[in-house]
Design a protein around this motif. Structure first.
Motif, short mmCIF file in Angstrom:
data_model
loop_
_atom_site.label_atom_id
_atom_site.label_comp_id
_atom_site.label_asym_id
_atom_site.label_seq_id
_atom_site.Cartn_x
_atom_site.Cartn_y
_atom_site.Cartn_z
N LEU A 157 0.89 -1.32 -0.11
CA LEU A 157 -0.09 0.15 0.04
C LEU A 157 0.79 1.13 -0.07
O LEU A 157 1.78 1.32 1.04
CB LEU A 157 -0.86 0.17 1.12
N ASP A 158 0.51 2.20 -0.89
CA ASP A 158 0.99 3.45 -0.77
C ASP A 158 0.17 4.48 -0.35
O ASP A 158 -1.16 4.52 -0.74
CB ASP A 158 1.66 3.98 -2.24
N LEU A 159 0.29 5.48 0.72
CA LEU A 159 -0.53 6.10 1.08
C LEU A 159 0.25 7.59 1.10
O LEU A 159 1.37 8.19 1.57
CB LEU A 159 -0.57 5.68 2.77
N HIS A 160 -0.83 8.33 0.41
CA HIS A 160 -0.37 9.85 0.10
C HIS A 160 -1.38 10.65 1.29
O HIS A 160 -2.38 10.62 1.25
CB HIS A 160 -0.66 10.22 -1.17
N VAL A 161 -0.82 11.79 1.53
CA VAL A 161 -1.49 12.70 2.42
C VAL A 161 -1.31 14.08 1.64
O VAL A 161 -0.42 14.46 0.93
CB VAL A 161 -0.99 12.88 3.78
N HIS A 162 -2.54 14.56 1.19
CA HIS A 162 -2.60 15.65 0.39
C HIS A 162 -3.46 16.91 1.05
O HIS A 162 -4.53 16.99 1.45
CB HIS A 162 -3.68 15.35 -0.87
N CYS A 163 -2.79 18.11 1.00
CA CYS A 163 -3.31 19.22 1.48
C CYS A 163 -4.14 20.10 0.76
O CYS A 163 -3.72 20.42 -0.46
CB CYS A 163 -1.79 20.20 2.10
N GLY A 164 -5.25 20.28 1.17
CA GLY A 164 -6.49 21.03 0.02
C GLY A 164 -5.95 22.56 0.59
O GLY A 164 -4.89 23.11 0.97
N ALA A 165 -6.73 23.59 -0.23
CA ALA A 165 -6.31 24.86 0.03
C ALA A 165 -7.12 25.66 1.05
O ALA A 165 -7.20 26.85 1.19
CB ALA A 165 -6.45 25.40 -1.53
N GLY A 166 -7.99 25.02 1.86
CA GLY A 166 -8.98 25.52 2.73
C GLY A 166 -10.37 26.15 2.14
O GLY A 166 -10.71 27.19 2.30
N ALA A 167 -11.03 25.08 1.72
CA ALA A 167 -12.30 25.56 1.25
C ALA A 167 -13.43 24.30 1.81
O ALA A 167 -13.09 23.22 1.63
CB ALA A 167 -12.38 25.36 -0.53
N TYR A 168 -14.29 24.76 2.34
CA TYR A 168 -15.28 23.90 3.11
C TYR A 168 -15.88 23.10 2.23
O TYR A 168 -16.15 21.95 2.72
CB TYR A 168 -16.41 24.94 3.73
N ILE A 169 -16.43 23.38 1.03
CA ILE A 169 -16.81 22.66 -0.01
C ILE A 169 -15.96 21.23 -0.26
O ILE A 169 -16.51 20.52 -0.63
CB ILE A 169 -17.26 23.43 -1.19
N CYS A 170 -14.74 21.48 -0.04
CA CYS A 170 -13.85 20.21 -0.35
C CYS A 170 -14.07 19.27 0.65
O CYS A 170 -13.37 18.19 0.51
CB CYS A 170 -12.51 20.73 -0.62
N GLY A 171 -14.97 19.36 1.73
CA GLY A 171 -15.08 18.22 2.61
C GLY A 171 -16.34 17.43 1.87
O GLY A 171 -16.53 16.29 2.31
N GLU A 172 -17.30 18.09 1.19
CA GLU A 172 -18.00 17.13 0.39
C GLU A 172 -17.52 16.24 -0.50
O GLU A 172 -16.74 16.47 -1.40
CB GLU A 172 -18.96 18.14 -0.55
N GLU A 173 -17.69 14.98 -0.48
CA GLU A 173 -16.87 14.04 -0.88
C GLU A 173 -16.77 14.05 -2.40
O GLU A 173 -15.41 13.70 -2.83
CB GLU A 173 -17.51 12.54 -0.66
N THR A 174 -17.54 14.50 -3.43
CA THR A 174 -17.25 14.42 -4.97
C THR A 174 -16.49 15.99 -5.10
O THR A 174 -15.57 15.62 -5.90
CB THR A 174 -18.46 14.58 -5.57
N ALA A 175 -16.64 17.03 -4.18
CA ALA A 175 -15.70 18.05 -4.31
C ALA A 175 -14.19 17.68 -4.16
O ALA A 175 -13.33 18.04 -4.53
CB ALA A 175 -16.27 19.40 -3.33
#
Ligand SMILES: Cc1cc2nc3c(=O)[nH]c(=O)nc-3n(C[C@H](O)[C@H](O)[C@H](O)COP(=O)(O)O)c2cc1C
Ligand code: SF4
Length: 447
Positions: A157-175
């Motif tokens: 397994l490869d596990l990547h941690v990806h940092c968003g840019a700070g938008a609440y809508i990016c918590g909605e799973e398809t966003a």
């Protein structure tokens, strides 16, 4: 105090490091899981009754069993660590203190789902937690817990941690998925659901941080044992982030099923209302859920004690009930202004709307303006009805649930606290701190 399945050893110095985490029983679930078949793990999660801790409470085992498995197509697990719901700060607390618990949960869950590349999508503002997670991931790779042939099992397994840019809508799973793919974080129209077409159009499971972390104790203790904690379909423990006018704000792990009254007033949890004031209202599950006045949050309309469960919170529907949601528990005392709090929430949703749907894009801004007019002492007699009308034209009419999340607080505030709006409109002198609204918003009062 309830069972501490997730917060166990949280105060042990160095628990964020691999050595200390392992010395306290860490990665035992992974060793056990790798000796099981993936479908047996899915069965254990089903038996546990675990429900998604991101807000909607969807049964996790069922979600996992929906994952499409077309021949030769990779599948992915994505951890939703975007946590931006006002009042909710449990995932951040868990990740920054016990990053290896989430990583262990990710490896076990990815193995159960047959994923060989998985992602943690973390909220942009939590940059320091991103670094904590990345350091822990590096430790796990060095110890052979991630990468090729984990612990000699043949599973990689490869596990990547990806940092968003700070938008609440990016918590909605398809966003979130769009953003992870490098695009603007606009929610997708569903179907297809991520289980069929998610990241890179491949079958994907998106789960909340706490949901994935809970898989570790479920594997350790077995699904049946986990299901013995809680009541009915609300099994296990739940992290609650408590804030507002209480003596002991913080993150608590409760056994699902304790009375709300115990949670607010007992010394082991919130420790009662600050300065001996009276309870006025509670937003029980993050800013999106309906606000309830003191009598209804403590007792259901049937006169039964309200419990910290998905079912009891929802008892009475939206007329007299609410939702357990993400577990962001905001307590307001008798001095709190419901209208001011509502303006604050509405301002947030307006700011965070992605703008794809007109009811959400226009309606959130319109509601913010009307609330601002009321708070600046220029409310019109029809403004409460106008607010009701606007929210009713957003609810259920948008691509994603952010529209509902913006409308429910408005509807519930009017339903339970209409007289407070009316008083502000009739008697503007009763509005305190009006100046605050001009300066923070940098706006002139609306005529
Ligand atoms: C506007 C919006 C924001 C959301 N933010 C989060 C979030 O920060 N974290 C989260 O786990 N789920 C969030 N959700 C819910 C996710 O879409 C999804 O249901 C969840 O990650 C599924 O995980 P679970 O089944 O483990 O709860 C949000 C939903 C909406 C509509
Ligand atoms: S409801 Fe709002 S946030 Fe969701 S897709 Fe529509 S405009 Fe965007």
């Amino acid at each position: 105090m309830g069972k501490q399945l997730l917060l166990e050893h949280i105060n042990t110095p160095g628990i964020d490091t691999l050595n200390v985490y392992r010395a306290n029983g860490g990665y035992a679930a992974l060793e056990k899981a790798l000796k099981m078949k993936p479908e047996e793990l899915v069965e254990e999660v089903k038996k546990s009754g675990l429900r998604g801790r991101g807000g909607a409470g969807f049964p996790t085992g069922m979600k996992w069993s929906f994952l499409a498995k077309p021949e030769g197509v990779p599948r992915h697990l994505v951890c939703n660590a975007d946590e931006s719901e006002p009042g909710t700060f449990k995932d951040r607390f868990l990740m920054q203190n016990k990053p290896h618990l989430l990583i262990e949960g990710m490896i076990v869950s990815s193995f159960a789902l047959g994923a060989e590349v998985s992602y943690i999508y973390i909220r942009g503002e939590l940059l320091y937690v991103f670094h904590i997670l990345q350091r822990a991931i590096d430790e796990a790779y060095a110890a052979g817990l991630l990468g090729k042939n984990i612990l000699g099992s043949g599973y990689s397994l490869d596990l990547h941690v990806h940092c968003g840019a700070g938008a609440y809508i990016c918590g909605e799973e398809t966003a979130l998925i769009e953003s992870l793919e490098g695009k603007r974080g606009n929610p997708r129209i569903k179907p297809p659901f991520p289980a069929i077409s998610g990241v890179w159009n491949r079958p994907t499971v998106v789960n909340n941080v706490e949901t994935i972390a809970a898989v570790v104790p479920i594997v350790n203790m077995g699904g049946d044992e986990y299901a013995k904690i809680g009541i009915g379909k609300s099994t296990g423990t739940k992290l609650i982030s408590a804030c507002g006018h209480i003596n002991k704000p913080g993150v608590y792990e409760i056994d699902l099923g304790i009375p709300v009254e115990e949670f607010i007033y007992s010394e082991q949890y919130c420790g009662g209302i600050k300065n001996g004031k009276k309870l006025k209202a509670v937003v029980a599950g993050g800013s999106s859920v309906p606000i309830l006045p003191a009598d209804l949050i403590l007792t259901t309309a049937k006169g039964e004690p309200r419990l910290m469960t998905y079912e009891s919170m929802a008892d009475g529907g939206f007329a007299t009930g609410t939702m357990l949601g993400s577990g962001g528990f905001i307590v307001m005392d008798e001095t709190a202004s419901i209208v001011k709090n509502l303006w604050n929430f509405t301002r947030f949703y307006h700011h965070e709307s992605c703008g794809q749907c007109s009811p959400c894009r226009e309606g959130t801004g319109w509601m913010e303006k009307v609330l601002h007019r009321v708070l600046s002492g220029h409310g019109k007699p029809d403004d409460v009805d106008l607010l009701w009308d606007i929210q009713s034209k957003i609810d259920g009419k948008t691509i994603c649930p952010l529209g509902d999340a913006a409308s429910w607080p408005v509807a519930s505030a009017i339903r339970h606290f209409r007289s407070e709006f009316e008083e502000y409109i009739k008697n503007p002198a009763s509005i305190k701190d009006v100046k605050h609204y001009y300066t923070t918003n940098n706006l002139q009062p609306t005529a």
